[in-house]
Design an enzyme around this catalytic site. Structure first.
Site, PDB file in Angstrom:
ATOM      1  N   SER A  11     -50.885  28.601  -7.611  1.00 16.38           N
ATOM      2  CA  SER A  11     -49.429  28.693  -7.756  1.00 16.38           C
ATOM      3  C   SER A  11     -48.970  30.091  -7.362  1.00 16.38           C
ATOM      4  O   SER A  11     -49.775  31.015  -7.219  1.00 16.38           O
ATOM      5  CB  SER A  11     -49.038  28.422  -9.204  1.00 16.38           C
ATOM      6  OG  SER A  11     -49.397  29.527 -10.005  1.00 16.38           O
ATOM      7  N   LYS A  12     -47.667  30.205  -7.212  1.00 10.90           N
ATOM      8  CA  LYS A  12     -47.100  31.494  -6.838  1.00 10.90           C
ATOM      9  C   LYS A  12     -47.395  32.531  -7.927  1.00 10.90           C
ATOM     10  O   LYS A  12     -47.592  33.703  -7.642  1.00 10.90           O
ATOM     11  CB  LYS A  12     -45.595  31.332  -6.642  1.00 10.90           C
ATOM     12  CG  LYS A  12     -44.907  32.608  -6.216  1.00 10.90           C
ATOM     13  CD  LYS A  12     -43.572  32.328  -5.608  1.00 10.90           C
ATOM     14  CE  LYS A  12     -42.558  33.416  -5.883  1.00 10.90           C
ATOM     15  NZ  LYS A  12     -43.037  34.742  -6.211  1.00 10.90           N
TER      16      LYS A  12
END
Ligand code: GLU
Length: 507
Positions: free
Chosen positions: A262-263
């Site tokens: 994920s970011k």
């Protein structure tokens, strides 16, 4: 089937920055298409106007330009299967929706969001399917007259796919083999909405793949759950014979721990998850990009290529042409690929070494300029040649080699304490004189003369050279002394020696 021309597509929805996983998907499509002398299409899937983000399409195009992945056909590239933006294909889809309605493979449903919510409250795990559609407001439960009247009255409706229950649907996946699911777990997916007169992703995706003669659908694992529905849609249209082959790529996983990348992982560990920097048009938030972080596009491509695929041996560094030759869906893994961003840094380091000093110097020039330095190209090339093996990023060249361009403004305290001896000031003054007298300032001659001077006077070689380095560099690091001095030149060498004597003095 084997006769079929290979045509693949990359079909992002313009909902924001392109995730690095999407870059890998496009890359694998590209490698596959090129290997087979096929074509790659760039299609924009923008039927969900609520999720449209301005600038996303341009961002995606710019990303591939930077990465060196060209498309053969599609939005901004042209081609004879266009238009390639789904929002511009409205009129095309209606016909296919009607075809399914006429064949009894789809039906019209009028249930309002409130009615659906009420149903969900009533029936546990409610799903719009064969077991429930008989109790809903749709063209299967209403008479033809009622349906026509509702439509004439301007009531909004959706068209749902009528999925026959209890049938094993087989998805033949090139990576995963046969994936079988029972149709009873699928719901009657909405294919079309009267409200915006647009199809949903599923219908548009299938119709376009068919009309654009797509032979292989290579996409992320997150689309695997949709694949059985897609197989059923091909069948409902009678397009089984030209149904594309599917390949669902493994997920990209967090660098550490479990779950998908994920970011937040990037923010926490300090690596980008987008190819280019992205400014969210709504919030103004800026997310870092590989380009701005100083990655070479070739290094990023090579790194991504090996996240979920391997060439069958331990070769890691490959050109695009080599990857095109070696790529094989059969060598893609089923299980997720850990996003080892440190490996990405290693690839960048490796590609910096592989590039010529001239190429790296070109990239280093703007960094020098930012730091107020303008130096002749051959000096920059020489410095790069000496220093590039010490860095992972071009920007790091500044810190490790700034002493070539500007004299030290301070002397590292620890080094000075240890290496500037009682007699250093005296010796360095003498050394400045020795250098002054040099006519041939080549590194070889400097070295020969200085060594002779040390020997003749019985000086301690280590002490002399350590103090010399401190005076020239400001600390104890750096390449061979006479390589440095021949770049900075005679006058600067003498000036730096004198300044060190002045500042560090006699202990
Ligand atoms: N529009 C989908 C996406 O955003 C395409 C999925 C597919 O390749 O079928 O990834």
């Amino acid at each position: 089937m084997s006769e079929r021309k290979v045509r693949v597509r990359f079909a992002p929805s313009p909902t924001g920055a392109l995730h690095i996983g999407g870059v890998r998907t496009a890359l694998y499509n590209y490698l596959f298409a090129r290997q087979h002398g096929g074509e790659m299409i760039f299609r924009i899937e923008d039927t969900d106007s609520n999720r449209f983000v301005p600038g996303a399409e341009e961002y995606i195009l710019e990303s591939f330009k930077w990465l060196g992945i060209p498309f053969d056909e599609g939005v901004s590239f042209g081609g004879d299967h266009g238009p390639y933006r789904q929002s511009e294909r409205k009129s095309i889809y209606k016909k296919y929706v009607d075809q399914l309605l006429e064949a009894g493979k789809a039906y019209i449903a009028f249930d309002t969001p409130e009615e659906l919510d009420a149903k969900r409250g009533e029936v546990a795990n409610f799903q719009y399917d064969a077991s429930t559609r008989g109790s809903m407001r749709n063209s299967l439960t209403l008479s033809k007259e009622e349906v026509d009247a509702l439509i004439a009255d301007g009531q909004q409706y959706v068209v749902r796919f009528k999925i026959e229950p209890n049938e094993n649907v087989v998805v033949n996946d090139q990576i995963r083999g046969e994936v079988v699911i029972n149709s009873s777990i699928l719901d009657d997916k909405v294919l079309y909405k009267s409200a915006d007169q647009l199809p949903t992703y599923h219908l548009a995706n299938i119709v376009d793949d068919h009309l654009m003669e797509v032979s292989h659908v290579i996409r992320g694992e997150e689309w695997l759950p949709s694949a059985p529905l897609h197989v059923l849609l091909y069948r409902a249209f009678g397009w089984e014979d030209t149904m594309p082959a599917f390949a669902h790529l493994p997920l990209l996983l967090k660098p550490e721990g479990n779950g998908k990348l994920s970011k937040r992982d990037g923010d926490r560990l300090g690596f980008p998850v987008f190819p280019l920097e992205w400014k969210d048009p709504k919030t103004g938030d800026i997310s870092s990009g590989y380009r701005e972080a100083g990655y070479l596009p070739e290094a990023l491509i090579n790194f991504l290529a090996l996240l979920g695929w391997n060439p069958g041996n331990d070769q890691e560094v490959m050109t695009m042409d080599e990857m095109i030759k070696l790529f094989d869906l059969k060598r893609c893994s089923k299980s997720g690929a850990k996003f080892d961003y440190k490996k990405g840094i290693w690839f960048n380091h490796t590609y910096i070494q592989q590039k010529s000093n001239e190429e790296i110097a070109e990239l280093f020039l703007p960094v020098l300029k930012e730091n107020g330095v303008e130096a002749p190209m051959d000096t920059v090339v020489a410095v790069v040649g000496m220093m590039k093996d010490r860095v992972n990023f071009v920007s790091e060249l500044w810190d490790s080699s700034k002493f070539f361009f500007v004299p030290p403004t301070a002397y590292d305290e620890k080094t000075a304490k240890k290496r500037w001896k009682e007699d250093s000031a005296e010796r360095m003054t003498e050394l400045a004189g020795v250098i002054e007298a040099l006519e041939d300032f080549s590194p070889q001659n400097q070295e020969a003369v200085v060594m002779q001077w040390i020997t003749d006077n019985g000086y301690h070689m280590g002490n002399i050279m350590n103090a010399f380095r401190l005076a020239i560099v400001g600390e104890g690091k750096g390449p061979h002394m006479f390589d440095i001095t021949s770049i900075i030149g005679k006058a600067d060498t003498i000036a730096r020696l004198k300044r060190a004597v002045e500042v560090l003095g006699t202990k």
